[in-house]
Design an enzyme around this catalytic site. Sequence first.
Site, short mmCIF file in Angstrom:
data_model
loop_
_atom_site.label_atom_id
_atom_site.label_comp_id
_atom_site.label_asym_id
_atom_site.label_seq_id
_atom_site.Cartn_x
_atom_site.Cartn_y
_atom_site.Cartn_z
N PRO A 38 -22.03 -1.33 -7.40
CA PRO A 38 -22.74 -0.11 -6.99
C PRO A 38 -23.46 -0.31 -5.67
O PRO A 38 -23.83 -1.42 -5.30
CB PRO A 38 -23.73 0.11 -8.13
CG PRO A 38 -24.02 -1.27 -8.64
CD PRO A 38 -22.74 -2.04 -8.49
N LEU A 39 -23.64 0.78 -4.97
CA LEU A 39 -24.46 0.77 -3.75
C LEU A 39 -25.86 1.22 -4.14
O LEU A 39 -26.13 2.40 -4.31
CB LEU A 39 -23.85 1.71 -2.70
CG LEU A 39 -22.41 1.43 -2.29
CD1 LEU A 39 -21.97 2.40 -1.21
CD2 LEU A 39 -22.23 0.00 -1.83
N TYR A 54 0.86 -1.19 0.00
CA TYR A 54 0.00 0.00 0.00
C TYR A 54 0.89 1.23 0.00
O TYR A 54 1.42 1.62 1.04
CB TYR A 54 -0.90 0.03 1.24
CG TYR A 54 -2.02 -0.99 1.25
CD1 TYR A 54 -2.32 -1.78 0.15
CD2 TYR A 54 -2.81 -1.14 2.39
CE1 TYR A 54 -3.35 -2.70 0.18
CE2 TYR A 54 -3.86 -2.06 2.43
CZ TYR A 54 -4.11 -2.84 1.32
OH TYR A 54 -5.15 -3.74 1.36
N PHE A 97 -13.09 -3.45 0.09
CA PHE A 97 -14.01 -2.59 -0.66
C PHE A 97 -15.41 -2.60 -0.05
O PHE A 97 -16.41 -2.88 -0.73
CB PHE A 97 -14.08 -2.98 -2.14
CG PHE A 97 -12.79 -2.84 -2.89
CD1 PHE A 97 -11.97 -1.74 -2.67
CD2 PHE A 97 -12.40 -3.79 -3.80
CE1 PHE A 97 -10.77 -1.60 -3.36
CE2 PHE A 97 -11.20 -3.67 -4.49
CZ PHE A 97 -10.38 -2.57 -4.27
N PRO A 98 -15.53 -2.34 1.26
CA PRO A 98 -16.85 -2.38 1.89
C PRO A 98 -17.80 -1.33 1.34
O PRO A 98 -19.02 -1.46 1.51
CB PRO A 98 -16.55 -2.12 3.37
CG PRO A 98 -15.25 -1.37 3.37
CD PRO A 98 -14.48 -1.93 2.21
N LEU A 99 -17.25 -0.32 0.65
CA LEU A 99 -18.11 0.71 0.06
C LEU A 99 -18.15 0.59 -1.46
O LEU A 99 -18.45 1.55 -2.16
CB LEU A 99 -17.62 2.10 0.48
CG LEU A 99 -17.73 2.39 1.97
CD1 LEU A 99 -17.15 3.76 2.31
CD2 LEU A 99 -19.17 2.29 2.43
N GLY A 100 -17.84 -0.58 -1.96
CA GLY A 100 -17.97 -0.84 -3.39
C GLY A 100 -16.68 -0.75 -4.17
O GLY A 100 -16.44 -1.52 -5.08
N GLY A 101 -15.83 0.22 -3.84
CA GLY A 101 -14.55 0.36 -4.51
C GLY A 101 -14.65 0.56 -6.01
O GLY A 101 -13.70 0.30 -6.75
#
Length: 266
Positions: free
Chosen positions: A203-204, A50, A195-199
């Site tokens: 899509p959310l 990272y 990627f808990p928010l989609g990355g």
Amino acid sequence: MTNTFPLGGDLTVNRLGFGAMRLAGAASGIAVLRRAVELGVNHIDTAAFYGRGTVWANDLIRTALTPYRDDLVIATKVGPLPGPDGLPTGRAAADQLRGLVEADLRTLGVDRLDLVYLRANGAPGSESISDRFAVLAELRAQGLIRHLGVSHVDAVQLAEARAIAPVVAVQNLHTADRTLLEVCEGAGIAYVPYFPLGGGIYPLEGLDDEAARLGVTVAQVQLARLLASSPSILAIPGTGSLEHLEENIAASELDLSAAIIPILWS
């Protein structure tokens, strides 16, 4: 909803942690890390790969947070190597893993790593991980690693690893199959979706009305929904923004409608 998880049975972590992948691209990285810990984060997910340019997440973590709090758990992962383009697309052989673990020990400034994932290459299930996981199991036996995890795996690979040494966490894409999550739930293994928010990968959708009802963002509803969907899930959203960090942490306290909690798993 229980907001903590007994990682490995001996490390109590707050289920909403912090992912360090985006830190290297943020001028406020050190401030974000320090604020995260102030807000109660005690689980940070990182990796030696990272980084961007001369800025690396492990260096920022050491600079911002040493001396480390006794309850802080830092998870890292090994397996990928830089490819020709500098991205972590290469594959470390079994005899290269000790060097990668020792590098994490140096850059993080610790004598023992709390949690090390073996990151499998290719699609989940496309390779045996036994030989490489056995190396990490030996390093655990030598005291360099406290707990082991696996990443980007299927149920067969998880079983391979568990036949060699205890596995305390699985880190997979959020949309991994429900069966694997159920295996983790039954075995007391943490499931840590990256990627808990989609990355940008998925899509959310369908969360706008709930976000409007609560007066929060769609991202906050997604994090709360992940945590509410299983007591074994740990969320590790990453950000280089203090504002977004505050929003992410607040998501763990949302009182969601029951209808929004179920998650679609492939």
